[in-house]
Design an enzyme around this catalytic site. Sequence first.
Site, PDB file in Angstrom:
ATOM      1  N   VAL A 192       0.865  -1.177   0.000  1.00 26.74           N
ATOM      2  CA  VAL A 192       0.000   0.000   0.000  1.00 26.74           C
ATOM      3  C   VAL A 192       0.903   1.228   0.000  1.00 26.74           C
ATOM      4  CG1 VAL A 192      -1.868   1.231   1.174  1.00 26.74           C
ATOM      5  CG2 VAL A 192      -1.720  -1.269   1.352  1.00 26.74           C
ATOM      6  N   CYS A 193       0.570   2.205  -0.844  1.00 28.47           N
ATOM      7  CA  CYS A 193       1.278   3.484  -0.837  1.00 28.47           C
ATOM      8  C   CYS A 193       2.776   3.262  -1.100  1.00 28.47           C
ATOM      9  CB  CYS A 193       0.994   4.184   0.488  1.00 28.47           C
ATOM     10  SG  CYS A 193       1.445   5.919   0.588  1.00 28.47           S
ATOM     11  N   THR A 194       3.639   3.896  -0.307  1.00 29.56           N
ATOM     12  CA  THR A 194       5.073   3.779  -0.526  1.00 29.56           C
ATOM     13  C   THR A 194       5.641   2.445  -0.050  1.00 29.56           C
ATOM     14  OG1 THR A 194       5.399   5.038   1.525  1.00 29.56           O
ATOM     15  CG2 THR A 194       5.567   6.236  -0.545  1.00 29.56           C
TER      16      THR A 194
END
Length: 209
Positions: free
Chosen positions: A99-101
């Site tokens: 998720v995300c970075t």
Amino acid sequence: MDIVIPLFKLFEPLDAVGPYELLANVPDAQVRFVAPEPGLVADVLGAMRVDVPTRYTEVETCDVLLVPGGAGARLMLHNTEFIDWVRRIHETTRFTTSVCTGALILGAAGLLKGKTATTHWLAMDDLETFGATYTAERVVRHDKIITSAGISAGIDLALGLCASLSDELTARAIQLLTEYDPQPPYDSGSLATATPEVVARARELVSGG
């Protein structure tokens, strides 16, 4: 069914807690948080501290690995032991996800080379340094590797996983239980819809302005 979510100092809370809320409802699933060291792990916003009893090196296999992002994800890029662990655990999983970075961690482990992938829009250039091609899609899947865009996109990723780990009817039921029916008051949730002024303000907020 063993689902493992590593937490580290300065993790993004919704990256982890959003998917946890959905995946914990999958029948026969066990969701575990692990950390570099047992004890309290503070999120990037500062007010949440999660008591994690298990060191990630104690985990040798799992069905699902879900790596969250946040400022701490960038710090973990320099932790070769953790990156090696992600690479090793990936060999055992049914699904390896981010998720995300958190996608940067998968990239550092060499799992995204030559693949399209997504992450937070602020990290798109960083993602491509690992040989991936950034796409603005909310969720991107290549076989068992799944990446999702920034923060709230992890809920979409998790809902799809619910279906893959059980069935679509169960996933729809989990969606209903969590009343996941997004109706945001503003249409500024992506670079495609946000105005230049909104983008500039978002950058200010990240830099502490």
